[in-house]
Design a protein around this motif. Structure first.
Motif, PDB file in Angstrom:
ATOM      1  N   ALA A 191     -11.858   3.223  -9.982  1.00 55.89           N
ATOM      2  CA  ALA A 191     -10.585   3.737 -10.508  1.00 55.89           C
ATOM      3  C   ALA A 191      -9.481   3.634  -9.470  1.00 55.89           C
ATOM      4  N   LEU A 192      -9.819   3.553  -8.183  1.00 56.69           N
ATOM      5  CA  LEU A 192      -8.825   3.459  -7.118  1.00 56.69           C
ATOM      6  C   LEU A 192      -8.595   2.022  -6.660  1.00 56.69           C
ATOM      7  N   PHE A 193      -9.278   1.066  -7.292  1.00 55.27           N
ATOM      8  CA  PHE A 193      -9.113  -0.336  -6.938  1.00 55.27           C
ATOM      9  C   PHE A 193      -7.669  -0.762  -7.184  1.00 55.27           C
ATOM     10  N   GLY A 194      -7.077  -1.435  -6.210  1.00 53.24           N
ATOM     11  CA  GLY A 194      -5.718  -1.942  -6.349  1.00 53.24           C
ATOM     12  C   GLY A 194      -4.626  -0.935  -6.047  1.00 53.24           C
ATOM     13  N   LEU A 195      -5.007   0.276  -5.648  1.00 52.90           N
ATOM     14  CA  LEU A 195      -4.022   1.320  -5.375  1.00 52.90           C
ATOM     15  C   LEU A 195      -3.892   1.603  -3.883  1.00 52.90           C
ATOM     16  N   ASP A 196      -4.280   0.643  -3.051  1.00 56.42           N
ATOM     17  CA  ASP A 196      -4.242   0.848  -1.597  1.00 56.42           C
ATOM     18  C   ASP A 196      -2.857   1.249  -1.097  1.00 56.42           C
ATOM     19  N   ASP A 197      -1.810   0.561  -1.588  1.00 53.58           N
ATOM     20  CA  ASP A 197      -0.455   0.874  -1.118  1.00 53.58           C
ATOM     21  C   ASP A 197      -0.045   2.291  -1.513  1.00 53.58           C
ATOM     22  N   LEU A 201      -0.316   3.081 -13.332  1.00 57.27           N
ATOM     23  CA  LEU A 201      -0.468   2.917 -11.890  1.00 57.27           C
ATOM     24  C   LEU A 201      -0.784   1.471 -11.526  1.00 57.27           C
ATOM     25  N   MET A 202      -1.626   0.833 -12.313  1.00 61.08           N
ATOM     26  CA  MET A 202      -1.951  -0.576 -12.058  1.00 61.08           C
ATOM     27  C   MET A 202      -0.726  -1.456 -12.293  1.00 61.08           C
ATOM     28  N   ALA A 203       0.055  -1.143 -13.339  1.00 60.69           N
ATOM     29  CA  ALA A 203       1.264  -1.916 -13.610  1.00 60.69           C
ATOM     30  C   ALA A 203       2.274  -1.747 -12.473  1.00 60.69           C
ATOM     31  N   GLU A 204       2.391  -0.526 -11.942  1.00 60.50           N
ATOM     32  CA  GLU A 204       3.289  -0.293 -10.811  1.00 60.50           C
ATOM     33  C   GLU A 204       2.833  -1.080  -9.586  1.00 60.50           C
ATOM     34  N   ALA A 205       1.525  -1.103  -9.347  1.00 55.36           N
ATOM     35  CA  ALA A 205       1.005  -1.866  -8.207  1.00 55.36           C
ATOM     36  C   ALA A 205       1.287  -3.352  -8.403  1.00 55.36           C
ATOM     37  N   ALA A 232       3.786  -5.762  -6.082  1.00 56.91           N
ATOM     38  CA  ALA A 232       3.334  -7.035  -5.509  1.00 56.91           C
ATOM     39  C   ALA A 232       4.211  -8.187  -6.001  1.00 56.91           C
ATOM     40  N   LEU A 233       4.572  -8.160  -7.269  1.00 54.61           N
ATOM     41  CA  LEU A 233       5.417  -9.212  -7.832  1.00 54.61           C
ATOM     42  C   LEU A 233       6.811  -9.172  -7.215  1.00 54.61           C
ATOM     43  N   ALA A 234       7.348  -7.982  -6.992  1.00 53.95           N
ATOM     44  CA  ALA A 234       8.669  -7.858  -6.361  1.00 53.95           C
ATOM     45  C   ALA A 234       8.647  -8.434  -4.946  1.00 53.95           C
ATOM     46  N   ARG A 235       7.555  -8.186  -4.207  1.00 51.42           N
ATOM     47  CA  ARG A 235       7.435  -8.769  -2.864  1.00 51.42           C
ATOM     48  C   ARG A 235       7.388 -10.292  -2.933  1.00 51.42           C
ATOM     49  N   GLN A 236       6.622 -10.824  -3.873  1.00 52.08           N
ATOM     50  CA  GLN A 236       6.523 -12.273  -4.023  1.00 52.08           C
ATOM     51  C   GLN A 236       7.875 -12.864  -4.408  1.00 52.08           C
TER      52      GLN A 236
END
Length: 182
Positions: free
Chosen positions: A56-62, A130-134, A138-142
């Motif tokens: 459930a916490l996968f991809g939420l590192d930031d 939360l996944m969409a925000e992550a 990432a997309l904004a950085r790219q």
């Protein structure tokens, strides 16, 4: 002489952890599991990244790391469905916070108290948000990196095109002057 008195809060916490009502997982700055306490989190192996063992916490590192900057912040994942090896699937509430004194992240895992469909649906929506925000972060950085690369490319091309254009202008001016003199 009697035995020393135990702190009643610690005694109650230990009893609840032994009975599997809640468990605690400690993470280091790399978000790797370094300690755990309580029967409810016995399935969490030490030395593994939290996103691998609590999916459930996968991809939420930031988002988790950002908690270190906001001492009062928490990341809450209510009603997460977890299936541990050799255990029945159950719904758990997961709360992540920063332990400023210990300089580690604390993951509190507790049994979900309600089984309502609405709560389950809301928990799934929260996870999706939360996944969409992550993903959006990432997309904004790219996109920012792509814009910088594009601006740099346009600057180089503009510079490289000016030299031949100047040469053509000078050649044209020389040809006009030669024809006018001629």
């Amino acid at each position: 002489m009697g035995e020393p008195q135990q702190n009643p809060i610690l005694t109650a916490g230990a009893l609840l952890a032994e009975r599997g009502v809640f468990g605690i997982v400690w993470l280091d700055a790399r978000l790797v599991v370094v300690e755990r306490y309580g029967r409810l989190v016995d399935f969490v192996p030490l030395g593994k990244p939290v996103g691998e063992v609590l999916v459930a916490l996968f991809g939420l590192d930031d988002q988790i790391r950002a908690l270190a900057d906001d001492a009062r912040g928490t990341l809450e994942m209510p009603g997460v469905s977890i299936r541990a090896p050799g255990a029945p699937q159950e719904r758990l509430n997961i709360t992540v916070l920063w332990g400023a004194v210990e300089q580690r992240f604390l993951v509190l895992v507790a049994r979900a108290s309600s089984e309502s469909e609405i709560e389950l649906h809301l928990a799934q929506q929260m996870r999706a948000r939360l996944m969409a925000e992550a993903d959006a972060t990432a997309l904004a950085r790219q996109l920012a990196r792509a814009n910088r690369d594009l601006e740099e490319f346009a600057s180089i091309i503009s510079h490289d095109l000016r030299a031949p254009m100047r040469a053509m202008r000078y050649l044209t001016e020389d040809a006009e002057a030669a024809l006018a003199a001629g």
